[in-house]
Every structure is written in structure tokens, then in C-alpha cells.
Design a protein around this motif. Structure first.
Motif, short mmCIF file in Angstrom:
data_model
loop_
_atom_site.label_atom_id
_atom_site.label_comp_id
_atom_site.label_asym_id
_atom_site.label_seq_id
_atom_site.Cartn_x
_atom_site.Cartn_y
_atom_site.Cartn_z
N TRP A 10 -12.01 42.81 17.66
CA TRP A 10 -12.44 41.54 18.24
C TRP A 10 -11.26 40.90 18.95
CZ3 TRP A 10 -11.34 42.44 13.21
CH2 TRP A 10 -10.45 41.60 12.57
N ASN A 11 -11.58 40.01 19.90
CA ASN A 11 -10.57 39.35 20.72
C ASN A 11 -9.64 40.40 21.34
OD1 ASN A 11 -11.80 36.97 20.05
ND2 ASN A 11 -10.34 36.42 18.45
N ASN A 13 -7.38 42.13 19.59
CA ASN A 13 -6.82 42.94 18.51
C ASN A 13 -7.15 44.42 18.70
OD1 ASN A 13 -6.01 40.55 17.14
ND2 ASN A 13 -8.10 40.33 16.34
N GLU A 51 -13.02 34.36 7.65
CA GLU A 51 -13.71 33.90 8.86
C GLU A 51 -14.63 34.97 9.44
OE1 GLU A 51 -11.18 32.26 11.83
OE2 GLU A 51 -10.65 30.50 10.63
N ILE A 52 -14.21 36.22 9.37
CA ILE A 52 -15.03 37.32 9.88
C ILE A 52 -15.50 38.15 8.69
CG2 ILE A 52 -15.09 39.38 11.32
CD1 ILE A 52 -12.94 38.06 13.05
N ASN A 82 -19.52 35.79 12.01
CA ASN A 82 -18.37 34.95 12.33
C ASN A 82 -18.64 33.54 11.81
OD1 ASN A 82 -16.28 33.49 13.55
ND2 ASN A 82 -17.29 33.46 15.55
N ASN A 86 -14.60 29.06 16.18
CA ASN A 86 -14.70 29.46 17.58
C ASN A 86 -15.41 30.80 17.72
OD1 ASN A 86 -13.01 27.21 18.51
ND2 ASN A 86 -11.30 28.35 17.58
N ILE A 88 -15.83 34.66 18.74
CA ILE A 88 -14.92 35.79 18.87
C ILE A 88 -15.47 36.68 19.99
CG2 ILE A 88 -14.00 35.73 16.54
CD1 ILE A 88 -16.00 37.88 15.74
N THR A 89 -14.57 37.21 20.80
CA THR A 89 -14.95 37.96 22.00
C THR A 89 -14.59 39.43 21.85
OG1 THR A 89 -12.82 37.49 23.07
CG2 THR A 89 -14.61 35.90 23.41
N VAL A 91 -16.14 42.04 20.88
CA VAL A 91 -16.43 42.58 19.55
C VAL A 91 -17.04 43.97 19.68
CG1 VAL A 91 -17.72 42.25 17.42
CG2 VAL A 91 -16.75 40.27 18.61
N THR A 181 -19.56 38.85 22.88
CA THR A 181 -19.13 37.63 22.19
C THR A 181 -20.06 37.34 21.01
OG1 THR A 181 -18.19 36.69 24.20
CG2 THR A 181 -18.72 35.16 22.43
#
Length: 271
Positions: A10-11, A13, A51-52, A82, A86, A88-89, A91, A181
Motif C-alpha cells: 500500500w502507498n 511501501n 490501522e491496516i 483500513n 486517511n 491508503i493508495t 493497494v 485506493t
């Protein structure tokens, strides 16, 4: 096994193996097959920094109650949730298998079937007979690879699955699903059907049976709420304020109209 083969990105990473996540709930059985219901259901919960979350739902059926054919399979559904502040993109969920089916250091054979996007591998043995393993998914694949087992993990780490459709040797299978997202509190998922058999025909029928079977009406109607996280103080003092929270998710096939929690306590002045 389930944690070892899935990775999540995600994001910005790199893909992270689910073995790196925290275990919130060990995989445990929540429904046991009986005389009138041949359905088994297991659930487990993982999280990253609270969070995830990845909720793993594993389903199977006692197929010997419904057919004389040697069919074996199960379904796995990872839910990605999530609960951060915010979105998460970027993914993506990845799946990898490194196979040595008979642990005999002999060549296995891997293939990709275009008609049903099935990845499968098989081994042939004069002593043990033939054995097939394969799987496909509820969502179209965004990338895949049938290749060398020693290279699959690095191709997933680099998000570079090659799209190769056949391999002979130490077979590795790689799959990718891209979700884009993921908004807070809006889970996404993919379901995988896995099958096993002594030939390709039984493999295909095992996988097809997993898609055709559904939980019983009794199981479906009772719902399936899972407490993913609960932060409740075990002790309290008089005239002190405490905050508590719980994260509850419905992973059943029917909606749940309301969830209510009530805490009723009594304290003494000297406590």
C-alpha cells in the motif's frame, strides 16, 4: 501457511509479507460441520500498526457427505480493512506458492489455464501416482507468473510478475490483485478457490465445486460478526473517566442491522 504466502502493498511501501503483521486473533473454527450441515468456517485477524487489518476467512466442506468422487478443496478470502484516518493508495495483494509436491527433488510441472485464469501444478510419480494442485479467484488477475520457485518471491517484492504460463522444474506460482485506493472503513476482498486431485479433471471439479457450494441457510441467516479489536479497561476507580473502543466487522453473507454493547459496573468508594 496462510500468512506465509500472502503479501500486501500500500502507498509507496514495498510488498510486506503477512508474517510481518501482528496476530490479533489466531485462526480458529467458528462453524463446525455436522450431520445436517457439511460446512466448516475458520477466521483469523492480522494487523499492521492497528490501522491496516487483514481478516482471513477459510471455508471448506465435508465433500464425502455429498459425492463419491475424490474431491478436495477450500476457499480463502482475505478482507483488507483500513481503519486509519486517511485513505491508503496503490493497494495490491500478492500470493505466492513454492512447490515441491512430493518432496522428491524431481521436476514438477506448472501451467496457466486461460479459460478460467487457473494456475496449477502437478507431479507424476510411478510409486505415488499423479497429484494436481491449483487455484483461481473471484477477481480477475492483474498479474501472474508460473515460474521458478526460487524467483517468485523476488518478482513479488519488485512487483514484476512476468506473465509466463508454463514451467518445468521447481515450480512457483505468483498472483496479484490490485484494489487501488481503499477508503477508511470500506473493506475490499478477493476469494480464492483451491483444489487438489489425482488428475486434471478432479482438480477442475474440486475447484468448481468450491464455487458452487454455499453455506447452509441456517449458517447464512445467523450472520457472522467478528470482534477485530477491543480496548476495554479491566479495572476502574470511582469518579474516573475511561475511554474504550471496539472494532466489529460483519464477515457473514447477511447484513447485521445493529450492534449494541453495554457495560454495567459498580464500584465502592474505597476501591
Amino acid at each position: 501457511l496462510l500468512m506465509g504466502m500472502f503479501s500486501l502493498r500500500w502507498n509507496n511501501n514495498d510488498p510486506m509479507n503477512l508474517m510481518m503483521f501482528d496476530v490479533k486473533r489466531e485462526l480458529h473454527q467458528v462453524h463446525l460441520a455436522g450431520q445436517t450441515d457439511n460446512y466448516n468456517r475458520h477466521l483469523g485477524v492480522l494487523s499492521h500498526e492497528d490501522e491496516i487489518y487483514v481478516i482471513l476467512l477459510v471455508e471448506s466442506y465435508n465433500l464425502t457427505q455429498t459425492t463419491s468422487e475424490p474431491l478436495t478443496g477450500f476457499k480463502v478470502t482475505p478482507f483488507i480493512l483500513n481503519i486509519g484516518p486517511n485513505p491508503i493508495t496503490n493497494v495490491s495483494l500478492f500470493l505466492s506458492y513454492s512447490l515441491d509436491i512430493y518432496l522428491d527433488d524431481r521436476d514438477d510441472h506448472g501451467k496457466y489455464a486461460l479459460n478460467n485464469q487457473q494456475l496449477f501444478a502437478y507431479s507424476q510419480s510411478a510409486d505415488l501416482g499423479d497429484f494436481y494442485f491449483g487455484l483461481n479467484s473471484s477477481r480477475p488477475l492483474d498479474a501472474f507468473e508460473v515460474g521458478n520457485s526460487s524467483e517468485i518471491s523476488s518478482h513479488i517484492s519488485n512487483d514484476n510478475l512476468t506473465g509466463s504460463t508454463t514451467f518445468d522444474g521447481s515450480v512457483g506460482l505468483g498472483m496479484k490483485w490490485h484494489f487501488g485506493t481503499v477508503q477508511p472503513n470500506s473493506p475490499v476482498n478477493v476469494t480464492l478457490a483451491l483444489g487438489f486431485g489425482e488428475n486434471r479433471a478432479y482438480l477442475d471439479r474440486s475447484i468448481r465445486t468450491m464455487w458452487e457450494l454455499e453455506p447452509s441457510n441456517q449458517m447464512a441467516s445467523q450472520g457472522d460478526l467478528i470482534v477485530i479489536e477491543a480496548d476495554l479497561p479491566r479495572t476502574a476507580r470511582v469518579d474516573q473517566n475511561y475511554k474504550s473502543k471496539a472494532i466489529i466487522m460483519n464477515v457473514g453473507v447477511e447484513p447485521s442491522s445493529a450492534v449494541t454493547a453495554l457495560i454495567d459496573g459498580r464500584g465502592e468508594e474505597n476501591q
